[in-house]
Design an enzyme around this catalytic site. Structure first.
Site, PDB file in Angstrom:
ATOM      1  N   HIS A 108      52.893  46.500  34.827  1.00  0.00           N
ATOM      2  CA  HIS A 108      53.485  45.983  36.069  1.00  0.00           C
ATOM      3  C   HIS A 108      54.788  46.718  36.383  1.00  0.00           C
ATOM      4  O   HIS A 108      55.581  46.254  37.192  1.00  0.00           O
ATOM      5  CB  HIS A 108      53.788  44.485  35.923  1.00  0.00           C
ATOM      6  CG  HIS A 108      52.570  43.602  35.923  1.00  0.00           C
ATOM      7  ND1 HIS A 108      51.529  43.763  36.805  1.00  0.00           N
ATOM      8  CD2 HIS A 108      52.240  42.529  35.152  1.00  0.00           C
ATOM      9  CE1 HIS A 108      50.608  42.839  36.557  1.00  0.00           C
ATOM     10  NE2 HIS A 108      51.012  42.083  35.570  1.00  0.00           N
ATOM     11  N   MET A 232      33.792  36.832  37.976  1.00  0.00           N
ATOM     12  CA  MET A 232      34.963  36.997  37.109  1.00  0.00           C
ATOM     13  C   MET A 232      35.598  35.657  36.751  1.00  0.00           C
ATOM     14  O   MET A 232      36.141  35.486  35.668  1.00  0.00           O
ATOM     15  CB  MET A 232      35.988  37.936  37.769  1.00  0.00           C
ATOM     16  CG  MET A 232      35.527  39.392  37.705  1.00  0.00           C
ATOM     17  SD  MET A 232      36.729  40.583  38.317  1.00  0.00           S
ATOM     18  CE  MET A 232      38.118  40.329  37.233  1.00  0.00           C
TER      19      MET A 232
HETATM   20  P1  A3P Z   1      45.118  34.058  43.690  1.00  0.00           P
HETATM   21  O1  A3P Z   1      46.121  33.343  42.845  1.00  0.00           O
HETATM   22  O2  A3P Z   1      45.603  34.261  45.107  1.00  0.00           O
HETATM   23  O3  A3P Z   1      43.779  33.450  43.639  1.00  0.00           O
HETATM   24  P2  A3P Z   1      46.506  39.636  38.783  1.00  0.00           P
HETATM   25  O4  A3P Z   1      45.230  39.966  38.113  1.00  0.00           O
HETATM   26  O5  A3P Z   1      47.291  40.818  39.236  1.00  0.00           O
HETATM   27  O6  A3P Z   1      47.317  38.651  37.992  1.00  0.00           O
HETATM   28  O7  A3P Z   1      46.144  38.917  40.165  1.00  0.00           O
HETATM   29  C1  A3P Z   1      45.609  37.631  40.181  1.00  0.00           C
HETATM   30  C2  A3P Z   1      45.140  37.317  41.584  1.00  0.00           C
HETATM   31  O8  A3P Z   1      43.978  38.110  41.859  1.00  0.00           O
HETATM   32  C3  A3P Z   1      44.732  35.868  41.742  1.00  0.00           C
HETATM   33  O9  A3P Z   1      44.984  35.553  43.121  1.00  0.00           O
HETATM   34  C4  A3P Z   1      43.239  35.945  41.424  1.00  0.00           C
HETATM   35  O10 A3P Z   1      42.488  34.868  41.879  1.00  0.00           O
HETATM   36  C5  A3P Z   1      42.889  37.246  42.173  1.00  0.00           C
HETATM   37  N1  A3P Z   1      41.629  37.846  41.704  1.00  0.00           N
HETATM   38  C6  A3P Z   1      41.255  38.114  40.432  1.00  0.00           C
HETATM   39  N2  A3P Z   1      40.001  38.599  40.393  1.00  0.00           N
HETATM   40  C7  A3P Z   1      39.570  38.642  41.675  1.00  0.00           C
HETATM   41  C8  A3P Z   1      38.349  39.058  42.302  1.00  0.00           C
HETATM   42  N3  A3P Z   1      37.318  39.491  41.578  1.00  0.00           N
HETATM   43  N4  A3P Z   1      38.260  38.959  43.636  1.00  0.00           N
HETATM   44  C9  A3P Z   1      39.291  38.501  44.380  1.00  0.00           C
HETATM   45  N5  A3P Z   1      40.477  38.100  43.843  1.00  0.00           N
HETATM   46  C10 A3P Z   1      40.615  38.168  42.508  1.00  0.00           C
END
Ligand code: A3P
Length: 295
Positions: A108, A232
């Site tokens: 990050h 996922m």
């Molecule tokens: P939300 O909290 O808005 O649902 P990171 O992986 O960088 O921590 O990001 C997490 C965010 O990405 C979360 O957002 C999660 O739900 C979303 N996310 C993870 N996998 C996803 C997918 N396959 N499609 C769409 N959004 C996804």
């Protein structure tokens, strides 16, 4: 306000001017001196921008669409989190050192703080950018469910901290701009969460080609299927449910929360939105980076 600030100090220190978890900072020399390999691929994001999603897409590409291979271990073992460090449980640098090439590295870090050897070795890097308002919403829930964070207070209070860069990894604005400046580097691919939501096929093909592979229809289909939000969310190797409640309490909010664009509209009041927009314009003034936040 003052008491929440002092509480935050207990959790976060500062490294190169950005707030970060104290345990990560304690071993920072290991991160700074990290030795990249030329065939490493880096996935860089500001937190809550779709890191896990793009990580799984890239892992699928590397495994030629073999879903079983992707399910063999949890995502944070398959794709170590470079700067993540706790006394005992997590050590991203160690995991990576012990890993055979080609390695996929999650970070990050802003572009200017990424260990120099990634740049020196011309490693390929994919940066995923998500609109600030949805990031703030997602980060707010993340603060509540991951126990290594202080109480974020009300959503309005949290957004103030977010605008101020008083959250781990600091200012979203500086972060995205640091990577946007690198967008013309041939080793960097800058993509958007909103584009992934809108045109997944096009974006997956873009990533496959960037990694120098052939986007066969079969591979693209498999990736789209396996990395859909629902897949996922239900997949223990990607949904973080293997972690105990003491670390990540998914009863408070799931890691895979909603996976949509525009959820900010359900959280920002009209007044907060106006304030945010003014601040946003100031912070992004002069930048050619334009985000799609109205989708
Ligand atoms: P939300 O909290 O808005 O649902 P990171 O992986 O960088 O921590 O990001 C997490 C965010 O990405 C979360 O957002 C999660 O739900 C979303 N996310 C993870 N996998 C996803 C997918 N396959 N499609 C769409 N959004 C996804």
């Amino acid at each position: 306000m003052d008491s929440s600030k002092s509480e935050d100090c207990e959790y976060f220190g500062k490294i190169h001017g950005i707030p970060l978890y104290k345990e990560f900072i304690k071993y920072w020399n290991d991160v700074e001196t990290f030795q990249a390999r030329p065939d490493d691929i880096v996935i860089a994001t500001y937190p809550r921008s779709g890191t896990t999603w793009v990580s799984e897409i890239i892992y699928m590409i590397y495994k030629d669409g073999d879903v079983e291979k992707c399910k063999q271990d949890v995502i944070f073992n398959r794709i170590p989190f470079l700067e993540c460090r706790t006394e005992e449980l997590m050590n991203g640098v160690k995991q990576l050192k012990e890993m055979a090439s080609p390695r996929i590295v999650k970070t990050h870090l802003p572009a200017d703080i990424l260990p120099a050897s990634f740049w020196e070795n011309n490693c390929k890097m994919v940066y995923v950018c998500r609109n600030a308002k949805d990031v703030a919403v997602s980060f707010y829930y993340f603060f509540q469910m991951v126990t290594s964070h202080p109480d974020p207070g009300s959503f309005g209070e949290f957004v103030e901290k977010f605008m101020d860069g008083q959250v781990p990894y600091g200012s979203w604005y500086k972060h995205v701009k640091s990577w946007w400046e690198k967008r013309n580097n041939p080793h960097v691919l800058f993509i958007f969460y909103e584009d992934l939501k809108k045109e997944i096929r096009k974006e997956v093909i873009k990533v496959i080609q960037f990694l120098g592979r052939k986007p066969s229809e079969e591979l693209v289909d498999k990736i789209i299927q396996h990395t859909s939000f629902q897949e996922m969310k239900n997949n223990p190797s990607t949904n973080y449910t293997v972690l105990p409640d003491e670390i990540m309490n998914q009863k408070i909010s799931p890691f895979m929360r909603k996976g949509i664009t525009g959820d900010w509209k359900n959280h920002f009041t009209v007044a907060l939105n106006e304030k945010f927009n003014i601040h946003y314009e100031q912070q992004m003034k002069g930048s050619t980076l334009k985000l799609k936040i109205e989708i």
